[in-house]
Every structure is written in C-alpha cells, then in structure tokens.
Design a protein around this motif. Structure first.
Motif, mmCIF file in Angstrom:
data_model
loop_
_atom_site.group_PDB
_atom_site.id
_atom_site.type_symbol
_atom_site.label_atom_id
_atom_site.label_comp_id
_atom_site.label_asym_id
_atom_site.label_seq_id
_atom_site.Cartn_x
_atom_site.Cartn_y
_atom_site.Cartn_z
ATOM 1 N N ASP A 40 75.390 140.257 107.868
ATOM 2 C CA ASP A 40 75.650 139.570 106.538
ATOM 3 C C ASP A 40 77.064 139.197 106.284
ATOM 4 O OD1 ASP A 40 72.716 139.634 106.161
ATOM 5 O OD2 ASP A 40 72.960 141.037 104.724
ATOM 6 N N LEU A 41 77.829 140.143 106.750
ATOM 7 C CA LEU A 41 79.458 139.898 106.541
ATOM 8 C C LEU A 41 79.935 138.927 107.491
ATOM 9 C CD1 LEU A 41 80.969 143.145 105.678
ATOM 10 C CD2 LEU A 41 80.121 141.186 104.119
ATOM 11 N N GLU A 42 79.208 138.759 108.878
ATOM 12 C CA GLU A 42 79.792 137.879 109.670
ATOM 13 C C GLU A 42 79.465 136.495 109.449
ATOM 14 O OE1 GLU A 42 79.760 138.656 114.380
ATOM 15 O OE2 GLU A 42 77.606 138.338 113.607
ATOM 16 N N LYS A 43 78.475 136.434 108.600
ATOM 17 C CA LYS A 43 77.885 134.907 107.881
ATOM 18 C C LYS A 43 78.523 134.741 106.806
ATOM 19 C CE LYS A 43 73.500 135.471 110.389
ATOM 20 N NZ LYS A 43 72.096 135.418 110.340
ATOM 21 N N ALA A 44 79.311 135.488 106.048
ATOM 22 C CA ALA A 44 79.764 135.201 104.649
ATOM 23 C C ALA A 44 80.853 134.050 104.711
ATOM 24 C CB ALA A 44 80.567 136.483 104.257
ATOM 25 N N ASP A 45 80.953 133.392 103.740
ATOM 26 C CA ASP A 45 81.765 132.310 103.519
ATOM 27 C C ASP A 45 82.953 132.764 102.963
ATOM 28 O OD1 ASP A 45 79.551 130.507 103.905
ATOM 29 O OD2 ASP A 45 78.994 130.427 101.941
ATOM 30 N N GLN A 46 83.318 133.856 102.691
ATOM 31 C CA GLN A 46 84.645 134.265 102.061
ATOM 32 C C GLN A 46 84.737 135.916 102.550
ATOM 33 O OE1 GLN A 46 83.061 134.955 97.836
ATOM 34 N NE2 GLN A 46 84.990 135.948 97.862
ATOM 35 N N PRO A 47 86.265 136.282 102.654
ATOM 36 C CA PRO A 47 86.623 137.648 103.206
ATOM 37 C C PRO A 47 85.683 138.359 102.138
ATOM 38 C CG PRO A 47 88.670 136.388 103.271
ATOM 39 C CD PRO A 47 87.439 135.612 102.535
ATOM 40 N N ASP A 126 93.947 135.868 100.446
ATOM 41 C CA ASP A 126 94.908 134.916 101.142
ATOM 42 C C ASP A 126 95.500 135.265 102.292
ATOM 43 O OD1 ASP A 126 94.385 132.993 99.192
ATOM 44 O OD2 ASP A 126 96.196 133.510 97.743
ATOM 45 N N HIS A 127 95.787 136.911 102.214
ATOM 46 C CA HIS A 127 96.535 137.531 103.486
ATOM 47 C C HIS A 127 95.662 138.323 104.241
ATOM 48 C CE1 HIS A 127 99.858 136.830 100.548
ATOM 49 N NE2 HIS A 127 100.585 136.777 101.651
ATOM 50 N N PHE A 128 94.224 138.390 104.007
ATOM 51 C CA PHE A 128 93.483 139.075 104.785
ATOM 52 C C PHE A 128 93.189 138.469 106.185
ATOM 53 C CE2 PHE A 128 89.154 140.363 106.398
ATOM 54 C CZ PHE A 128 89.342 141.758 105.884
ATOM 55 N N GLU A 129 93.397 137.233 106.489
ATOM 56 C CA GLU A 129 93.566 136.803 107.885
ATOM 57 C C GLU A 129 94.465 137.447 108.914
ATOM 58 O OE1 GLU A 129 93.274 132.881 110.547
ATOM 59 O OE2 GLU A 129 93.003 132.637 108.414
ATOM 60 N N GLU A 132 93.557 140.876 109.630
ATOM 61 C CA GLU A 132 92.741 141.001 110.737
ATOM 62 C C GLU A 132 93.323 140.741 111.893
ATOM 63 O OE1 GLU A 132 88.236 138.997 111.145
ATOM 64 O OE2 GLU A 132 89.714 137.872 110.032
ATOM 65 N N SER A 133 94.244 140.051 111.895
ATOM 66 C CA SER A 133 94.813 139.836 113.362
ATOM 67 C C SER A 133 95.669 140.891 113.982
ATOM 68 C CB SER A 133 96.238 138.602 113.144
ATOM 69 O OG SER A 133 97.077 138.951 112.535
ATOM 70 N N CYS A 134 95.893 142.180 113.169
ATOM 71 C CA CYS A 134 96.678 143.156 113.742
ATOM 72 C C CYS A 134 95.794 143.857 114.519
ATOM 73 C CB CYS A 134 97.235 143.941 112.447
ATOM 74 S SG CYS A 134 98.272 143.223 111.506
ATOM 75 N N PHE A 135 94.504 143.611 114.708
ATOM 76 C CA PHE A 135 93.527 144.361 115.495
ATOM 77 C C PHE A 135 93.207 143.577 116.851
ATOM 78 C CE2 PHE A 135 92.957 145.838 111.365
ATOM 79 C CZ PHE A 135 92.705 147.347 111.588
ATOM 80 N N ALA A 136 93.366 144.303 118.075
ATOM 81 C CA ALA A 136 93.172 143.611 119.344
ATOM 82 C C ALA A 136 92.548 144.590 120.183
ATOM 83 C CB ALA A 136 94.471 142.984 119.793
ATOM 84 N N PRO A 137 91.989 144.261 121.320
ATOM 85 C CA PRO A 137 91.503 145.253 122.400
ATOM 86 C C PRO A 137 92.578 146.085 123.002
ATOM 87 C CG PRO A 137 90.439 143.052 122.620
ATOM 88 C CD PRO A 137 91.417 142.886 121.456
ATOM 89 N N ALA A 138 93.761 145.687 122.882
ATOM 90 C CA ALA A 138 94.859 146.332 123.495
ATOM 91 C C ALA A 138 95.629 147.467 122.597
ATOM 92 C CB ALA A 138 96.308 145.301 123.967
ATOM 93 N N GLY A 139 94.941 147.238 121.152
ATOM 94 C CA GLY A 139 95.665 148.245 120.082
ATOM 95 C C GLY A 139 95.624 147.859 118.904
ATOM 96 N N PHE A 140 96.180 148.576 117.814
ATOM 97 C CA PHE A 140 96.347 148.267 116.727
ATOM 98 C C PHE A 140 98.020 147.950 116.436
ATOM 99 C CE2 PHE A 140 97.924 149.522 112.085
ATOM 100 C CZ PHE A 140 97.036 148.653 111.495
ATOM 101 N N ARG A 141 98.278 146.921 115.740
ATOM 102 C CA ARG A 141 99.705 146.587 115.443
ATOM 103 C C ARG A 141 99.954 146.452 113.902
ATOM 104 N NH1 ARG A 141 102.880 140.736 116.758
ATOM 105 N NH2 ARG A 141 105.033 141.423 116.067
#
Length: 257
Positions: A40-47, A126-129, A132-141
């Motif tokens: 459901d969250l994957e399909k949500a229109d907003q964070p 506004d800042h959630f994206e 979200e970008s701080c997570f990657a397969p290489a690790g957390f930044r």
C-alpha cells in the motif's frame, strides 16, 4: 505481492539497526499485515508512515479502516485493529496468533495488534526524499538534509538524516497517541468496557522507506511485547540517546520499506 522474504533479502546499510529478525523474535507484527501495508505504501501518492504497535487488551472491531483526526489540523490517522493471543510455546518462545473477532477463540485474546497509517505534511514531507536518498546498498550516509534556515523548530539548526529520523518518529508518536486516545474513548462507550490505557505502545515501530530497519532514539514507546506488563515508557528527559544496541528494548524503531 510482498512477502516476508523480500524484507529479509533487501535490508541495506550498516547501522546499529533493529533488524526484522529481532522484531520477529518479539512477535512485534503480523506478517500478512506487514506485507500488505508495504504494498500500500509503495503505491501511496504522498510520503506516508505506517506504525505498528500492540495494546495489552483486546479490541474487537470490524475488519476495516478507522480514520481518526490527528493533533495536526487537517491530518488523519487510519487505524486497523486485530485481536491477538501472545503466549509461550513448549520451547518458552513467544508466539503471536491473530484471533478473528467472530471466532469462538476470541475469548483467548490478550492483546491487540494495531497498524496506523499517517501521511506526512509540511516541511517533513518536503525533505523526506532527501532522507530517503541517504540509504543505499553500499550503506547509510548520515549527511545534512535540512539546512538551519529551513528547519521548522526553534532554535534554528541543521538536521542530519538521523536527526530527521528522530524528529519524525517523535512527532508521529504524538499524532498517533492523540488519535488513538480519541478512538479508545469512543470504543469504551460503544463496547461498554473499561477505557484501555494508551500510556505505553508496546512493540512500537514505523515503516517509511524501502527495506531498511533503523533504530531511533525516541523513548516515548517501548519495544517490549505487551505480555511484559512491567515495561516502562520514559519521557521528558529531553536528552538524545546514543544509537546503540543496548537501547533496543526501550527505544522506538523507525523501520522503513
């Protein structure tokens, strides 16, 4: 359709994290609900954030969503309630069994599994994206994602990803508690039953972004099952806790899809 294996295989990052395996040992969620709400969250229109927690008394409702106004004007929380039975098996391991209300087994219920979904608003959305970008397969930044001039609180300060996470969980916790208390008051009148206290939300954790399990330092809830009635909820110290594994049983967890 998501499966529990998707969560186990896709966890990323290297943090002092509250892993899915730990939440499983605590019987902190119903697998079917976890997977359904992930979709459901994957399909949500907003964070949005979905919060799981348990209450130490059973609530019997229809299998539907109950939308309750939150503390923030114009924001609502969607609740789902399922009566459960938490017990020990022959190996002294904690087990969780959902108990549908119409069933004769409902008299065995000793708690309620709650799932609550709330959409983000204002500058947190506004800042959630960026968070979200701080997570990657290489690790957390843990980089700065909110500049001091954009911070919504006082005094002005910059927020790193971890700071943002803490701020988000603490605010979501306040909104959830406000809405939950309103529901429980109405339920007590309708069901002609004693008011269920919402002072402690047992096994409290949140989902927000894909597949990462993160420990948050919010101390307004507990990661203990409702069978442990002695669990206490510490509030008001105002001091940020260190993110260490020792705090896994007294801190909230932000767990992300």
């Amino acid at each position: 359709m998501w499966t529990i294996e998707d969560f186990e295989e896709e966890e990323v990052g290297e943090r002092n994290s509250l892993r899915l395996s730990h939440l499983t040992r605590l019987c902190a969620f119903i697998e079917e609900d976890l997977c359904k709400l992930a979709e459901d969250l994957e399909k949500a229109d907003q964070p949005s954030v979905v919060v799981f927690f348990q209450l130490p008394q059973p609530i019997f409702t229809e299998d539907e969503v109950y939308r309750i106004g939150a503390l923030e004007s114009g924001i609502c929380v969607d609740f789902r309630f399922k009566p459960i039975c938490l017990s020990l098996n022959e190996k002294a391991m904690l087990t969780l069994n959902p108990l549908p209300a119409p069933s004769s087994r409902a008299q065995m219920a000793n708690g309620t599994q709650v799932a609550a979904v709330i959409g983000l608003w204002g500058k947190r959305a506004d800042h959630f994206e960026k968070y979200e970008s701080c997570f990657a397969p290489a690790g957390f930044r843990n980089r700065v994602i909110v500049n001091a001039e954009d911070y919504w609180g006082k005094p002005r300060r910059a927020l790193t990803a971890v700071d943002f996470e803490l701020n988000l969980v603490e605010r979501i916790d306040r909104e959830i508690r406000h809405s939950l208390k309103k529901f429980l008051k109405a339920y007590a009148v309708k069901a002609r039953s004693p008011l269920i206290p919402a002072s402690t939300l047992f096994n409290f954790f949140c989902h927000a972004i894909p597949r990462q399990t993160n420990l948050s330092g919010s101390t307004s809830a507990t990661c203990k099952p409702p069978s442990e009635q002695g669990a206490s909820s510490k509030r008001g110290s105002g001091r940020r806790r260190k993110h260490t594994k020792q705090h896994q049983f007294c801190a909230s967890a932000l767990v992300s899809f």
